[in-house]
Design a protein around this motif. Sequence first.
Motif, short mmCIF file in Angstrom:
data_model
loop_
_atom_site.label_atom_id
_atom_site.label_comp_id
_atom_site.label_asym_id
_atom_site.label_seq_id
_atom_site.Cartn_x
_atom_site.Cartn_y
_atom_site.Cartn_z
N UNK A 37 61.54 20.04 43.63
CA UNK A 37 60.38 20.05 44.32
C UNK A 37 59.39 20.83 43.39
N UNK A 38 59.71 21.22 42.27
CA UNK A 38 58.64 21.81 41.45
C UNK A 38 57.31 21.11 41.19
N UNK A 39 56.00 21.52 41.27
CA UNK A 39 55.17 20.82 41.03
C UNK A 39 54.36 21.52 39.92
N UNK A 40 54.00 22.85 40.03
CA UNK A 40 53.00 23.51 39.08
C UNK A 40 53.45 23.22 37.69
N UNK A 41 54.71 23.26 37.14
CA UNK A 41 54.96 23.07 35.44
C UNK A 41 54.56 21.91 35.09
N UNK A 42 54.86 20.72 36.06
CA UNK A 42 54.72 19.43 35.48
C UNK A 42 53.32 18.95 35.62
N UNK A 43 52.24 19.60 36.32
CA UNK A 43 50.74 19.44 36.45
C UNK A 43 50.22 20.09 35.29
N UNK A 44 50.99 21.35 34.95
CA UNK A 44 50.21 22.16 33.82
C UNK A 44 50.55 21.32 32.47
N UNK A 45 51.69 20.80 32.42
CA UNK A 45 51.93 20.08 31.12
C UNK A 45 51.18 18.90 30.85
N UNK A 46 50.64 18.47 32.34
CA UNK A 46 49.60 17.04 32.10
C UNK A 46 50.11 16.02 32.40
N UNK A 47 51.43 15.97 33.34
CA UNK A 47 52.04 14.82 34.04
C UNK A 47 51.06 14.04 34.82
N UNK A 48 51.10 12.76 34.67
CA UNK A 48 50.09 12.20 35.22
C UNK A 48 50.35 11.81 36.96
#
Length: 306
Positions: free
Chosen positions: A228-239
């Motif tokens: 359920x984690x979103x912040x780390x994935x958005x930070x690394x630039x996941x589309x």
Amino acid sequence: MSSPAQTASAAGQRTFFGNRSLTQGGPRLTGEHAFQAVCLAALGLPLLVLLVLFADAFRDALPRLTWDFLTSYPSRRPEAAGILAALAGSAYLMVLTAVIAIPLGVGAAIYLEEYARPSRLTALIEVNISNLAGVPSIIYGLLGLELFVRAMQLGRSLLAGAATLALLLLPMVIMASREALRTVPHSLREASYALGADRWQGLRRVVLPMCMPGILTGIILSLARAIGETAPLITIGALTYVAFAPNSIYSAFTALPIQIFNWVSRPQTDFHVNAAAGIVVLLGLMLALNGVAIWLRNRLQKRIYW
């Protein structure tokens, strides 16, 4: 046969002691009842809020909870959009994260608990692991962006996302594994030494089978949090919009939380319905992982004690 005076005296004593016990026990029972009411409210209110939120999301999501929603790729038309790419991305992400985090986390826990000698360095490592478990997840995202995306040049790939989530899980896996290792009595280790086993044999045949339910439970609950984690994935630039499932560890990817975030941020209300359906699916996956953790723990405990 007792006289009326003796009977009256005994009744008076019972009344006196009865009133005394009520007087002494009354405030204590009242305080205990109040404490129980506060504890019950602390338990019931979060569950009630969670139930209301889930019921509201489920009511909004009900028109979109179909098989086509699960097997369709994202679309710019809300009625045709699905979560297949996000589901596949989350599944690949969890498998890669588990492959990276579990050997490192369990190995570090075994070394710190079974082999490392008490020293300042060991104490410093233990304190830092405990502190890292409370670091916000976006910090791990920034670390993953700098280390995996830029320094190691992995780009916005599935491998970079999995490595970032593995960093997030490592402190929790290490702490859960160490707690599980501590539950095994030291006398069992001494008994294995007395039978001629060395430290590795005792660890492999006695300690690890005994503490495996605790280790597995900690690992699965950590993975349930990571899904359920979103912040780390958005930070690394996941589309946020990927219309295909990843076919290698270097492919671009999206995940279920990112897809939900994308739909929620859009102004069209039909996409909000899709976001509610995605939330219900994500909660279902998390509950399924928790159920697997409980089933594994109960099954392995039965094997140990029988």
